[in-house]
Design a protein around this motif. Structure first.
Motif, PDB file in Angstrom:
ATOM      1  N   SER A  46       0.755  -1.281   0.053  1.00  0.00           N
ATOM      2  CA  SER A  46      -0.062  -0.041  -0.034  1.00  0.00           C
ATOM      3  C   SER A  46       0.870   1.249  -0.070  1.00  0.00           C
ATOM      4  N   ASP A  47       1.987   1.158   0.763  1.00  0.00           N
ATOM      5  CA  ASP A  47       2.834   2.506   0.449  1.00  0.00           C
ATOM      6  C   ASP A  47       3.551   2.588  -0.768  1.00  0.00           C
ATOM      7  N   ALA A  48       3.919   1.513  -1.520  1.00  0.00           N
ATOM      8  CA  ALA A  48       4.147   1.797  -2.718  1.00  0.00           C
ATOM      9  C   ALA A  48       3.033   2.284  -3.586  1.00  0.00           C
ATOM     10  N   TYR A  49       1.958   1.956  -3.441  1.00  0.00           N
ATOM     11  CA  TYR A  49       0.650   2.299  -4.189  1.00  0.00           C
ATOM     12  C   TYR A  49       0.681   3.687  -4.080  1.00  0.00           C
ATOM     13  N   ASP A  50       0.795   4.215  -2.814  1.00  0.00           N
ATOM     14  CA  ASP A  50       0.681   5.805  -2.409  1.00  0.00           C
ATOM     15  C   ASP A  50       1.992   6.463  -3.128  1.00  0.00           C
ATOM     16  N   ARG A  51       2.961   5.630  -3.596  1.00  0.00           N
ATOM     17  CA  ARG A  51       4.093   6.536  -4.136  1.00  0.00           C
ATOM     18  C   ARG A  51       3.822   6.522  -5.749  1.00  0.00           C
ATOM     19  N   ASN A  52       2.538   6.118  -6.096  1.00  0.00           N
ATOM     20  CA  ASN A  52       2.156   6.089  -7.519  1.00  0.00           C
ATOM     21  C   ASN A  52       2.782   4.909  -8.345  1.00  0.00           C
ATOM     22  N   GLN A  53       3.240   3.868  -7.474  1.00  0.00           N
ATOM     23  CA  GLN A  53       3.773   2.510  -8.073  1.00  0.00           C
ATOM     24  C   GLN A  53       2.542   1.509  -8.272  1.00  0.00           C
ATOM     25  N   ARG A  54       2.415   0.806  -9.360  1.00  0.00           N
ATOM     26  CA  ARG A  54       1.360   0.123  -9.746  1.00  0.00           C
ATOM     27  C   ARG A  54       1.843  -1.441  -9.900  1.00  0.00           C
ATOM     28  N   PHE A  55       0.838  -2.447  -9.210  1.00  0.00           N
ATOM     29  CA  PHE A  55       1.506  -3.762  -9.460  1.00  0.00           C
ATOM     30  C   PHE A  55       0.308  -4.763  -9.449  1.00  0.00           C
ATOM     31  N   ALA A  56       0.954  -5.853  -9.838  1.00  0.00           N
ATOM     32  CA  ALA A  56       0.137  -7.136  -9.780  1.00  0.00           C
ATOM     33  C   ALA A  56       0.666  -7.985  -8.616  1.00  0.00           C
ATOM     34  N   PHE A 101      -6.313  -3.785   2.184  1.00  0.00           N
ATOM     35  CA  PHE A 101      -6.213  -3.068   1.104  1.00  0.00           C
ATOM     36  C   PHE A 101      -7.249  -2.040   1.334  1.00  0.00           C
ATOM     37  N   GLY A 102      -8.254  -2.388   1.491  1.00  0.00           N
ATOM     38  CA  GLY A 102      -9.462  -1.535   1.989  1.00  0.00           C
ATOM     39  C   GLY A 102      -9.214  -0.298   2.885  1.00  0.00           C
ATOM     40  N   MET A 103      -8.540  -1.087   4.022  1.00  0.00           N
ATOM     41  CA  MET A 103      -8.184   0.151   5.045  1.00  0.00           C
ATOM     42  C   MET A 103      -7.518   1.429   4.449  1.00  0.00           C
ATOM     43  N   ARG A 104      -6.783   1.089   3.402  1.00  0.00           N
ATOM     44  CA  ARG A 104      -6.096   2.131   2.750  1.00  0.00           C
ATOM     45  C   ARG A 104      -6.468   2.743   1.670  1.00  0.00           C
ATOM     46  N   GLY A 105      -8.115   2.164   1.424  1.00  0.00           N
ATOM     47  CA  GLY A 105      -8.756   2.732   0.489  1.00  0.00           C
ATOM     48  C   GLY A 105      -8.359   2.354  -0.830  1.00  0.00           C
ATOM     49  N   ILE A 106      -7.805   1.312  -1.088  1.00  0.00           N
ATOM     50  CA  ILE A 106      -7.306   0.604  -2.205  1.00  0.00           C
ATOM     51  C   ILE A 106      -8.313  -0.508  -2.645  1.00  0.00           C
ATOM     52  N   GLY A 107      -8.593  -0.646  -3.997  1.00  0.00           N
ATOM     53  CA  GLY A 107      -9.463  -1.835  -4.179  1.00  0.00           C
ATOM     54  C   GLY A 107      -8.457  -2.948  -4.848  1.00  0.00           C
ATOM     55  N   ILE A 108      -9.277  -4.157  -4.674  1.00  0.00           N
ATOM     56  CA  ILE A 108      -8.713  -5.297  -5.389  1.00  0.00           C
ATOM     57  C   ILE A 108      -9.592  -5.926  -6.247  1.00  0.00           C
ATOM     58  N   GLY A 109      -9.008  -6.565  -7.403  1.00  0.00           N
ATOM     59  CA  GLY A 109      -9.490  -7.462  -8.170  1.00  0.00           C
ATOM     60  C   GLY A 109      -8.981  -8.920  -8.093  1.00  0.00           C
ATOM     61  N   GLN A 110      -9.870  -9.889  -8.208  1.00  0.00           N
ATOM     62  CA  GLN A 110      -9.458 -11.171  -8.067  1.00  0.00           C
ATOM     63  C   GLN A 110      -9.148 -11.647  -9.614  1.00  0.00           C
ATOM     64  N   VAL A 111      -7.993 -12.375 -10.149  1.00  0.00           N
ATOM     65  CA  VAL A 111      -7.736 -12.683 -11.271  1.00  0.00           C
ATOM     66  C   VAL A 111      -7.589 -14.259 -11.282  1.00  0.00           C
ATOM     67  N   LEU A 112      -8.216 -15.168 -11.748  1.00  0.00           N
ATOM     68  CA  LEU A 112      -7.992 -16.496 -11.661  1.00  0.00           C
ATOM     69  C   LEU A 112      -7.757 -16.982 -13.372  1.00  0.00           C
ATOM     70  N   LEU A 113      -6.525 -17.414 -13.617  1.00  0.00           N
ATOM     71  CA  LEU A 113      -6.304 -17.665 -14.903  1.00  0.00           C
ATOM     72  C   LEU A 113      -5.879 -19.256 -15.305  1.00  0.00           C
ATOM     73  N   THR A 114      -6.223 -19.569 -16.400  1.00  0.00           N
ATOM     74  CA  THR A 114      -5.774 -21.046 -16.855  1.00  0.00           C
ATOM     75  C   THR A 114      -4.936 -20.727 -17.903  1.00  0.00           C
ATOM     76  N   ALA A 115      -4.254 -22.125 -18.464  1.00  0.00           N
ATOM     77  CA  ALA A 115      -3.261 -22.102 -19.503  1.00  0.00           C
ATOM     78  C   ALA A 115      -4.106 -21.527 -20.817  1.00  0.00           C
ATOM     79  N   ASP A 116      -5.102 -21.890 -20.809  1.00  0.00           N
ATOM     80  CA  ASP A 116      -5.716 -21.216 -21.970  1.00  0.00           C
ATOM     81  C   ASP A 116      -5.676 -19.932 -22.178  1.00  0.00           C
ATOM     82  N   ASP A 117      -5.811 -19.289 -21.099  1.00  0.00           N
ATOM     83  CA  ASP A 117      -5.780 -17.815 -20.996  1.00  0.00           C
ATOM     84  C   ASP A 117      -4.549 -17.101 -21.537  1.00  0.00           C
ATOM     85  N   VAL A 118      -3.381 -17.788 -21.481  1.00  0.00           N
ATOM     86  CA  VAL A 118      -2.140 -17.362 -22.054  1.00  0.00           C
ATOM     87  C   VAL A 118      -1.708 -18.038 -23.316  1.00  0.00           C
TER      88      VAL A 118
END
Length: 366
Positions: A46-56, A101-118
């Protein structure tokens, strides 16, 4: 973006990164979720997010959390057991991340992938666009393989490999692999003679070292899978850092922690990366010298006329190894024909569509 960070000092300014944390760092000895570890991880990111870094965030822990919830003694070894544990544990894992993450006002999204997706072109494109949309909206993608529907025959593999693939999918500036030791050692870290390896400029430098495997009751990998993931990332243009979960904060500050793997190749795409390194080969074809020359000159599909032997049983779309006359691995690709038809057509000119299309093939020897 700076697509190939020169060294770890630039991690603090990397606009986009991928971080992977394993089960051993997120679960207690009894298999239950380690809330304190998850809180520390979320706070640092979350600290990195607040520094405008984005990540998965590629997060293990679903199966291990499920093991704890189901009250069983160890990680299942059968596919259905793994799937059941993942289905039970995944919602608890995501709820915990959402709260932190919600305590810092940051939203999350669940991403579940399979081999077909790549592998499949349309799936790959959709996965990339979906992840880019999450980034644009300021949402943190939390990624895992979809264990509930994955099969033994067609899997992305362990989450270290998945992290390397996601790093390419989102065109990250650096891949950070967190584990339960502070970096790569010249041998097992418990051995008195082992020394830390702080920098790897080329994977050939590791040939004389003993790289250990699984290190946790509830994990699937170990340092060997971290090195494989680093190899996948760096060969395709993304540097990698391997360190402990406890070192994530100094790592994101650019401090000299862990093991830095320098990028050695050029940017490519996640689909090519999966074909080259992550896909399970279903068979082999051996070529004559002329076919090898044609492939390595660039831009050519593999035609049946250049094939001298076909090994194994495979269907169209299955990954196969492409070997030279001496048995050396030239390329990997997705079969255009099934093995039976390819055997019938091997060595014959004018056999129709390519045995492996150039768009479905990755050259390896060069």
């Amino acid at each position: 973006m700076n697509r190939a960070l020169a060294n770890r000092a630039f991690v603090s300014s990397a606009p986009r990164f991928v971080v992977k944390i394993g089960s051993s760092s997120l679960t207690k000895a009894d298999g239950t979720l380690n809330r304190k570890a998850l809180e520390t991880l979320s706070d640092t990111l979350s600290d990195a997010y607040d520094r405008n870094q984005r990540f998965a965030l590629i997060s293990s822990g679903a199966v291990a959390a499920g093991v704890g919830r189901l009250g069983i003694a160890s990680r299942p070894t059968d596919m259905s057991g793994l799937q059941a544990a993942a289905m039970v544990g995944q919602p608890h894992l995501m709820t915990a991340y959402g709260e932190q993450f919600g305590m810092r006002g940051i939203g999350i999204g669940q991403v579940l992938l399979t081999a077909d997706d790549v592998i499949r072109r349309t799936h790959y494109r959709n996965a990339r666009l979906a992840l880019e949309k999450l980034f644009a909206m300021g949402i943190i993608p939390i990624v895992n393989e979809n264990d509930a529907v994955a099969t033994t025959e067609l899997r992305l593999g362990d989450n270290d490999r998945l992290a390397a693939i996601i790093a390419h999918l989102v065109r990250a500036d650096v891949l950070i692999l967190l584990t339960d030791v502070d970096g790569l050692y010249s041998g097992p870290p418990s051995d008195p003679g082992s020394r830390p390896i702080r920098f790897v400029g080329n994977m050939a430098e590791l040939e004389n070292y003993s790289i250990t495997g699984r290190g946790s009751l509830f994990g699937t990998g170990g340092m060997a899978t971290k090195v494989t993931a680093a190899r996948m990332a760096t060969a395709f243009g993304i540097p990698a850092l391997v360190t402990s979960a406890e070192n994530l904060r100094p790592a994101l500050a650019g401090e000299p922690v862990g093991t830095w793997f320098a990028a050695t190749g050029q940017k490519s795409n996640a689909r090519a990366l999966w074909i080259a390194h992550a896909a399970k080969s279903h068979g082999q074809v051996r070529l004559d010298a002329g076919a090898v020359d044609a492939l390595e000159s660039g831009g050519n599909s593999l035609l049946a006329v250049g094939i001298t032997d076909v090994v194994g049983t495979f269907d169209p779309g299955d990954p196969i190894d492409i070997l030279g006359p001496g048995g050396d691995l030239i390329a990997r690709g997705l079969a255009g024909w099934d093995s039976e038809r390819l055997r019938e057509s091997a060595g014959q000119p004018g056999a129709g569509r390519p045995a492996v299309h150039v768009d479905d093939m990755v050259l390896l020897r060069h």
